[in-house]
Design a protein around this motif. Structure first.
Motif, PDB file in Angstrom:
ATOM      1  N   VAL A  27     -13.992   5.630 -56.730  1.00 11.59           N
ATOM      2  CA  VAL A  27     -13.490   6.571 -55.723  1.00 11.59           C
ATOM      3  C   VAL A  27     -12.520   7.527 -56.415  1.00 11.59           C
ATOM      4  CG1 VAL A  27     -12.280   6.831 -53.530  1.00 11.59           C
ATOM      5  CG2 VAL A  27     -13.727   4.808 -53.932  1.00 11.59           C
ATOM      6  N   ALA A  28     -12.951   8.767 -56.597  1.00  6.56           N
ATOM      7  CA  ALA A  28     -12.155   9.750 -57.338  1.00  6.56           C
ATOM      8  C   ALA A  28     -11.201  10.519 -56.430  1.00  6.56           C
ATOM      9  CB  ALA A  28     -13.071  10.729 -58.063  1.00  6.56           C
ATOM     10  N   ALA A  29     -11.533  10.650 -55.141  1.00  9.46           N
ATOM     11  CA  ALA A  29     -10.676  11.384 -54.213  1.00  9.46           C
ATOM     12  C   ALA A  29     -11.002  10.955 -52.789  1.00  9.46           C
ATOM     13  CB  ALA A  29     -10.877  12.894 -54.362  1.00  9.46           C
ATOM     14  N   ILE A  30      -9.988  11.024 -51.928  1.00 11.47           N
ATOM     15  CA  ILE A  30     -10.168  10.726 -50.511  1.00 11.47           C
ATOM     16  C   ILE A  30      -9.521  11.843 -49.700  1.00 11.47           C
ATOM     17  CG2 ILE A  30      -9.721   9.115 -48.616  1.00 11.47           C
ATOM     18  CD1 ILE A  30      -9.536   6.870 -50.658  1.00 11.47           C
ATOM     19  N   ALA A  31     -10.302  12.479 -48.833  1.00 14.04           N
ATOM     20  CA  ALA A  31      -9.815  13.545 -47.952  1.00 14.04           C
ATOM     21  C   ALA A  31      -9.894  13.047 -46.509  1.00 14.04           C
ATOM     22  CB  ALA A  31     -10.664  14.794 -48.152  1.00 14.04           C
ATOM     23  N   PRO A  32      -9.395  13.821 -45.547  1.00 12.06           N
ATOM     24  CA  PRO A  32      -9.429  13.374 -44.152  1.00 12.06           C
ATOM     25  C   PRO A  32     -10.824  13.054 -43.614  1.00 12.06           C
ATOM     26  CG  PRO A  32      -7.888  15.177 -44.374  1.00 12.06           C
ATOM     27  CD  PRO A  32      -8.591  15.054 -45.701  1.00 12.06           C
ATOM     28  N   ASP A  33     -11.851  13.742 -44.115  1.00  9.07           N
ATOM     29  CA  ASP A  33     -13.191  13.502 -43.578  1.00  9.07           C
ATOM     30  C   ASP A  33     -14.241  13.219 -44.657  1.00  9.07           C
ATOM     31  OD1 ASP A  33     -13.305  15.977 -44.716  1.00  9.07           O
ATOM     32  OD2 ASP A  33     -14.192  16.998 -42.992  1.00  9.07           O
ATOM     33  N   SER A  34     -13.812  12.997 -45.884  1.00  7.37           N
ATOM     34  CA  SER A  34     -14.779  12.763 -46.951  1.00  7.37           C
ATOM     35  C   SER A  34     -14.133  12.047 -48.134  1.00  7.37           C
ATOM     36  CB  SER A  34     -15.388  14.088 -47.434  1.00  7.37           C
ATOM     37  OG  SER A  34     -14.386  14.891 -48.048  1.00  7.37           O
ATOM     38  N   ALA A  35     -14.986  11.614 -49.044  1.00  6.18           N
ATOM     39  CA  ALA A  35     -14.520  10.994 -50.281  1.00  6.18           C
ATOM     40  C   ALA A  35     -15.394  11.493 -51.418  1.00  6.18           C
ATOM     41  CB  ALA A  35     -14.592   9.475 -50.190  1.00  6.18           C
ATOM     42  N   VAL A  36     -14.855  11.466 -52.616  1.00  5.37           N
ATOM     43  CA  VAL A  36     -15.636  11.813 -53.803  1.00  5.37           C
ATOM     44  C   VAL A  36     -15.859  10.532 -54.595  1.00  5.37           C
ATOM     45  CG1 VAL A  36     -15.711  13.111 -55.961  1.00  5.37           C
ATOM     46  CG2 VAL A  36     -14.741  14.164 -53.912  1.00  5.37           C
ATOM     47  N   ILE A  37     -17.128  10.178 -54.778  1.00  5.00           N
ATOM     48  CA  ILE A  37     -17.502   8.990 -55.543  1.00  5.00           C
ATOM     49  C   ILE A  37     -18.084   9.459 -56.866  1.00  5.00           C
ATOM     50  CG2 ILE A  37     -18.807   6.837 -55.544  1.00  5.00           C
ATOM     51  CD1 ILE A  37     -16.850   7.049 -53.225  1.00  5.00           C
ATOM     52  N   GLU A  38     -17.478   9.023 -57.955  1.00  2.00           N
ATOM     53  CA  GLU A  38     -17.955   9.436 -59.275  1.00  2.00           C
ATOM     54  C   GLU A  38     -19.037   8.467 -59.742  1.00  2.00           C
ATOM     55  OE1 GLU A  38     -15.949   9.750 -63.570  1.00  2.00           O
ATOM     56  OE2 GLU A  38     -15.092  11.103 -62.073  1.00  2.00           O
ATOM     57  N   VAL A  39     -20.241   9.011 -59.920  1.00  2.00           N
ATOM     58  CA  VAL A  39     -21.397   8.214 -60.325  1.00  2.00           C
ATOM     59  C   VAL A  39     -21.953   8.789 -61.620  1.00  2.00           C
ATOM     60  CG1 VAL A  39     -23.672   7.354 -59.651  1.00  2.00           C
ATOM     61  CG2 VAL A  39     -21.925   7.750 -57.908  1.00  2.00           C
ATOM     62  N   GLY A  40     -21.846   8.041 -62.695  1.00  2.00           N
ATOM     63  CA  GLY A  40     -22.378   8.502 -63.974  1.00  2.00           C
ATOM     64  C   GLY A  40     -21.786   9.809 -64.443  1.00  2.00           C
ATOM     65  N   GLY A  41     -20.513  10.017 -64.185  1.00  2.00           N
ATOM     66  CA  GLY A  41     -19.852  11.242 -64.617  1.00  2.00           C
ATOM     67  C   GLY A  41     -19.987  12.411 -63.656  1.00  2.00           C
ATOM     68  N   VAL A  42     -20.698  12.201 -62.544  1.00  3.84           N
ATOM     69  CA  VAL A  42     -20.878  13.253 -61.535  1.00  3.84           C
ATOM     70  C   VAL A  42     -20.138  12.847 -60.257  1.00  3.84           C
ATOM     71  CG1 VAL A  42     -22.543  14.516 -60.119  1.00  3.84           C
ATOM     72  CG2 VAL A  42     -23.124  13.890 -62.470  1.00  3.84           C
ATOM     73  N   GLY A  43     -19.309  13.745 -59.744  1.00  6.34           N
ATOM     74  CA  GLY A  43     -18.582  13.460 -58.509  1.00  6.34           C
ATOM     75  C   GLY A  43     -19.386  13.892 -57.298  1.00  6.34           C
ATOM     76  N   LYS A  97     -10.517   2.619 -51.671  1.00  9.16           N
ATOM     77  CA  LYS A  97      -9.251   2.627 -52.397  1.00  9.16           C
ATOM     78  C   LYS A  97      -9.373   3.584 -53.578  1.00  9.16           C
ATOM     79  CE  LYS A  97      -5.879  -0.370 -54.680  1.00  9.16           C
ATOM     80  NZ  LYS A  97      -5.559  -1.755 -55.113  1.00  9.16           N
ATOM     81  N   LEU A  98      -8.460   4.535 -53.650  1.00  7.63           N
ATOM     82  CA  LEU A  98      -8.486   5.519 -54.728  1.00  7.63           C
ATOM     83  C   LEU A  98      -8.452   4.821 -56.077  1.00  7.63           C
ATOM     84  CD1 LEU A  98      -8.531   8.604 -55.007  1.00  7.63           C
ATOM     85  CD2 LEU A  98      -6.040   8.533 -55.224  1.00  7.63           C
TER      86      LEU A  98
END
Length: 201
Positions: A9-25, A39-40
């Motif tokens: 979990v690279a980032a958490i916003a109010p309505d979304s999250a960024v999941i880093e998979v194989g170097g791609v967010g 959890k960040l």
């Protein structure tokens, strides 16, 4: 089609999250209950559904496959798009949604922002025969949190949605007062906190 993602979990916003998979967010749109379980910096797996539009590709994420399947089923009803389907799951647990539709509980359905009486009636009419078995609320949820854990997770979820620290503390305290016996899963508790805060805005 991207059916699920697993990564940090690279980032958490109010309505979304960024999941880093194989170097791609990958940005994944999530309901508050799903975000509360992330959890960040930690690893997470989200069941996902991709919605394709002429001008966009949007990935929606869910805590489990049951939520994802219900999200996709809700969109088969007239007038229900991905945002509204996600709003339904933000307010109600999947089993509560199934009970509301199978039992024609229009009051429960109209608690969702964006759904009026006619929209609720249409959902019941079109989905009642396809909603699937109705279980016990929370029966599909696993990993009931320890009392010391859930309060901070719910607090962080409320803060991520834009409420103040004072409001978050008040909501957590109010939810705690209403507990009797076993502590429900965090997504259920977060929905309760959001409903309480919604009445004070």
């Amino acid at each position: 089609m991207i059916a699920s993602v697993r990564g940090v979990v690279a980032a958490i916003a109010p309505d979304s999250a960024v999941i880093e998979v194989g170097g791609v967010g990958l940005q994944v749109q999530c309901a508050p209950g799903t975000l509360a379980g992330l959890k960040l910096g930690g690893e997470a797996r989200l069941a996902t559904s991709m919605v394709v539009r002429e001008d966009s590709l949007t990935l929606y994420g869910f805590a489990d496959d049951d939520e994802k399947q219900l999200f996709e089923l809700l969109q088969t009803a007239s007038g229900v798009g991905p945002r509204l389907a996600q709003a339904v799951l933000a307010v109600h647990h999947p089993d509560a949604v199934r009970r509301a539709i199978s039992g024609a509980d229009l009051v429960a359905l109209t608690k969702v922002p964006g759904i009026g009486k006619k929209g609720a009636e249409r959902m019941v009419l079109e989905l009642r025969d396809r909603i699937g078995p109705v279980g016990v609320l929370g029966a599909a949820a696993t990993g009931t949190p320890r009392p010391a854990d859930w309060q901070e997770q719910v607090r962080q979820g409320v803060l991520a949605l834009g409420w103040t620290a004072t409001q978050a503390d008040q909501a957590v305290a109010a939810v705690a007062e209403g507990l009797d016996g076993e502590v429900p899963p965090v997504p259920v508790l977060l929905r309760q906190a959001i409903r309480l805060l919604g009445r004070t805005r």
